[in-house]
Scaffold this active site. Structure first.
Site, PDB file in Angstrom:
ATOM      1  N   GLY A   1       0.805  -1.117  -0.017  1.00 30.93           N
ATOM      2  CA  GLY A   1      -0.078  -0.014  -0.008  1.00 30.93           C
ATOM      3  C   GLY A   1       0.824   1.237   0.153  1.00 30.93           C
ATOM      4  O   GLY A   1       0.143   2.309   0.266  1.00 30.93           O
TER       5      GLY A   1
ATOM      6  N   GLY B   1       2.682   2.432  -2.545  1.00 27.46           N
ATOM      7  CA  GLY B   1       3.111   2.961  -3.985  1.00 27.46           C
ATOM      8  C   GLY B   1       2.301   4.130  -4.339  1.00 27.46           C
ATOM      9  O   GLY B   1       1.278   4.320  -3.550  1.00 27.46           O
TER      10      GLY B   1
ATOM     11  N   CYS C   1      -1.134   3.214  -5.549  1.00 29.68           N
ATOM     12  CA  CYS C   1      -1.636   1.978  -4.606  1.00 29.68           C
ATOM     13  C   CYS C   1      -2.840   2.741  -3.416  1.00 29.68           C
ATOM     14  O   CYS C   1      -2.385   3.453  -2.804  1.00 29.68           O
ATOM     15  CB  CYS C   1      -0.840   1.161  -4.060  1.00 29.68           C
ATOM     16  SG  CYS C   1      -1.261  -0.328  -3.184  1.00 29.68           S
TER      17      CYS C   1
ATOM     18  N   ASP D   1       9.959  -2.256  -2.222  1.00 27.96           N
ATOM     19  CA  ASP D   1       8.880  -2.222  -3.316  1.00 27.96           C
ATOM     20  C   ASP D   1       7.874  -1.048  -2.801  1.00 27.96           C
ATOM     21  O   ASP D   1       6.708  -1.444  -2.354  1.00 27.96           O
ATOM     22  CB  ASP D   1       8.408  -3.376  -3.755  1.00 27.96           C
ATOM     23  CG  ASP D   1       7.304  -3.357  -4.764  1.00 27.96           C
ATOM     24  OD1 ASP D   1       7.224  -2.352  -5.374  1.00 27.96           O
ATOM     25  OD2 ASP D   1       6.343  -4.086  -4.643  1.00 27.96           O
TER      26      ASP D   1
ATOM     27  N   GLY E   1       6.605   4.079 -10.390  1.00 31.78           N
ATOM     28  CA  GLY E   1       6.202   5.346 -10.750  1.00 31.78           C
ATOM     29  C   GLY E   1       7.523   6.209 -11.015  1.00 31.78           C
ATOM     30  O   GLY E   1       7.478   7.139 -11.910  1.00 31.78           O
TER      31      GLY E   1
ATOM     32  N   GLY F   1      -1.932   1.396 -11.396  1.00 34.20           N
ATOM     33  CA  GLY F   1      -1.755   0.393 -10.493  1.00 34.20           C
ATOM     34  C   GLY F   1      -2.320  -0.821 -11.094  1.00 34.20           C
ATOM     35  O   GLY F   1      -3.431  -0.981 -11.828  1.00 34.20           O
TER      36      GLY F   1
ATOM     37  N   ARG G   1      -3.447 -10.954  -8.702  1.00 35.69           N
ATOM     38  CA  ARG G   1      -2.573 -10.545  -7.445  1.00 35.69           C
ATOM     39  C   ARG G   1      -3.186  -9.997  -6.378  1.00 35.69           C
ATOM     40  O   ARG G   1      -2.800 -10.033  -5.166  1.00 35.69           O
ATOM     41  CB  ARG G   1      -1.966  -9.279  -7.891  1.00 35.69           C
ATOM     42  CG  ARG G   1      -0.914  -8.525  -7.323  1.00 35.69           C
ATOM     43  CD  ARG G   1      -0.127  -7.279  -7.961  1.00 35.69           C
ATOM     44  NE  ARG G   1       1.146  -7.276  -7.450  1.00 35.69           N
ATOM     45  CZ  ARG G   1       1.072  -6.145  -6.315  1.00 35.69           C
ATOM     46  NH1 ARG G   1       0.291  -5.736  -5.534  1.00 35.69           N
ATOM     47  NH2 ARG G   1       2.222  -5.990  -5.782  1.00 35.69           N
TER      48      ARG G   1
END
Length: 523
Positions: free
Chosen positions: A330, A332, A335, A368, A392, A417, A437
């Site tokens: 969560g 990103g 995200c 990540d 990004g 995303g 995913r």
């Protein structure tokens, strides 16, 4: 009045303090005191500069058995990594992870493009037969983009070598019906199978030829070396290559459903080096079963498992045999998992806690999400990560998939995303990369965990990645460490120190009090 100390004793005096200035990583990351931290919540304190930045090395572990010259990995997103991105990530010292929001055949073909782009030995050269016409040879150049072909008796790799046809041989030929056997070079430069890459490159240099054909004792073609690849070797000294084949390294993502076992088979056949098991929440029976399947059927294939943000999640995957862990949930830029699912963890804290645990087992970790600049990359490594995955930051580059478009006077590319509704509906099957995913294959109503948007054109990663690489070198120089490995070692020893940042400190550290400005990161 306090007596003034003799300035000559300053170095001795500073050694008398119980602790060095600032906080240790353990003190900084005490959640009971400060809660969860992101990269913006702290700084690394400077050390002493004792060498030029160009001497700083960034070599690091991707997995237990794969080493990279740069700690940079591109994310398996359908607006970030396909073959073009993966090729250039590997050439520039990192690695690309090809997305799986496509058919298994398309994904395997992308892996194959990476593996054959710059071979040390081209193990599957395109071969033609002696009865191929000039017209057909010219058509192959248009189709394949190159014009030098070995000619064998049978027209395939297993045949006896007869010669070599190049664009020079047919350039001024007007009769398209002539056969290549009438025009080819019948005594091309050859070498016996077993020659080393270094020896082969030396022959190319000495003979000044474009191709070196490798044959066995019976004169049958085995492989080929290309002068063009030799030039690429010279231009990309940091390139990530297999220790055995000298091919570019390539990774790809798969899900955890039954159909992904067939996908994996095709990827391995295409030459895959490392597989990323792609899941927003990696601690699942489905991922554990997939790890078991891979270990049993492809024991030499390296596995990056995840995603995880806690020690308990990490322990399950390490015990199952993961060769590296991917950290983040969560964090990103596109995200919304933390918002929608109420699950996740601030990325700085997640990277520190999971890496500290995983490193005790010799398992490298990959940060990540949440990475927006060079400083964030350095902070992730200082907190224990071996590599950093970027989505990004690389979206909007020339090598990222998609077409540019203009809006409000700016050149943009789409970025979304993998949990966005657009990504989930990309294919005609619900069990695609996005739905699997996020465990949404059987959902009647899709619940988004990501958004779709656009990013500004960043130019080519052929300029952007060297900018990141050089920036990392300069950062390590300021911290006073000569490599990323030493950085992590000095953090563990408590010699590299940190400082927590208040909201006003973060404001102070950014651009402020200007009417207008232009922010150019590199030329």
């Amino acid at each position: 009045m306090v007596a003034v100390r003799d300035y000559k004793t300053a170095l001795e005096y500073v050694q008398t303090f119980e602790e060095k200035d600032g906080l240790s990583a353990e003190q900084l990351m005490d959640s009971s005191v400060r809660g969860g931290l992101t990269y913006n919540d702290f700084l690394i304190l400077p050390g002493k500069i004792e060498y030029p930045s160009s001497t700083v090395t960034l070599t690091t572990k991707l997995t237990r058995n794969i080493t990279l010259n740069a700690p940079l990995v591109s994310s398996p997103m359908d607006t970030v990594t396909e073959s073009e991105m993966a090729i250039h990530m590997a050439l520039l010292g990192g690695i690309g992870i090809i997305h799986h929001n496509c058919s298994p055949e398309d994904q395997a073909e992308m892996v194959k493009k990476v593996k054959t782009y710059e071979n040390g030995f081209i193990n599957s050269p395109f071969v033609i037969g002696p009865n191929t016409t000039v017209a057909e040879a010219r058509g192959l150049k248009e189709e394949l983009g190159f014009s030098g072909y070995p000619v064998t008796e049978t027209g395939d790799l297993s045949g006896k070598l007869l010669g070599l046809i190049t664009s020079r041989d047919i350039q001024f030929v007007e009769d398209d019906t002539l056969l290549v056997s009438q025009l080819m070079s019948k005594n091309p430069v050859t070498a016996k199978h077993g020659i080393t890459l270094l020896e082969g490159n030396e022959i190319l240099k000495e003979t000044k030829k474009g191709k070196l054909l490798i044959v066995d004792d019976e004169g049958k073609l085995i492989s080929m070396l290309s002068r063009a690849d030799l030039m690429k070797n010279q231009n990309y000294p940091l390139a990530s290559k297999s220790a055995t084949t000298k091919q570019l390294l390539c990774g790809a993502a798969i899900g955890t459903i039954e159909a992904d076992k067939y996908r994996l088979q095709l990827l391995v056949e295409a030459g895959l080096d490392v597989v990323v098991i792609d899941s927003s929440q990696g601690n699942s029976i489905y991922q554990l079963d997939m790890i078991k399947h891979i270990k049993e059927n492809y024991p030499k294939l390296e596995i990056i498992a995840g995603n995880v943000v806690t020690r308990e999640q990490a322990a399950s995957l390490i015990a199952a045999g993961a060769d590296a862990l991917r950290i983040g949930m969560g964090s990103g830029s596109i995200c919304i998992t933390q918002e929608v699912m109420a699950c996740g963890r601030p990325q700085g804290t997640a990277v520190y806690q999971v890496s500290k645990f995983a490193n005790e087992f010799g398992v490298p970790t990959m940060a990540d999400g949440g990475v927006q600049n060079i400083g964030h990359i350095v902070k992730a490594i200082a907190l224990g990560a071996s590599t950093v995955m970027m989505g990004g930051m690389l979206a909007g580059t020339t090598e990222a998939p998609g077409e540019y478009f203009f809006r409000d006077g700016q050149r943009l590319k789409m970025y979304r995303g993998m949990g966005s509704i657009d990504a989930m509906k990309k294919t005609d099957k619900k069990a695609n990369a996005s739905t699997s995913r996020y465990f949404s294959e059987s959902d009647k109503v899709l619940v988004a965990q990501g958004v779709s948007g656009s990013v500004v054109d960043k130019g080519s990663i052929k300029k952007f990645l060297p900018y990141l690489y050089n920036g990392l070198q300069h950062s390590c120089q300021d911290i006073g460490v000569i490599s990323t490995a030493i950085l992590r070692q000095e953090v563990d020893n408590g010699n590299v120190r940190f400082e927590f940042r208040t909201a006003s400190a973060q404001l102070e550290g950014g651009i402020n009090n200007l009417h207008s400005y232009e922010k150019r990161l590199h030329d």
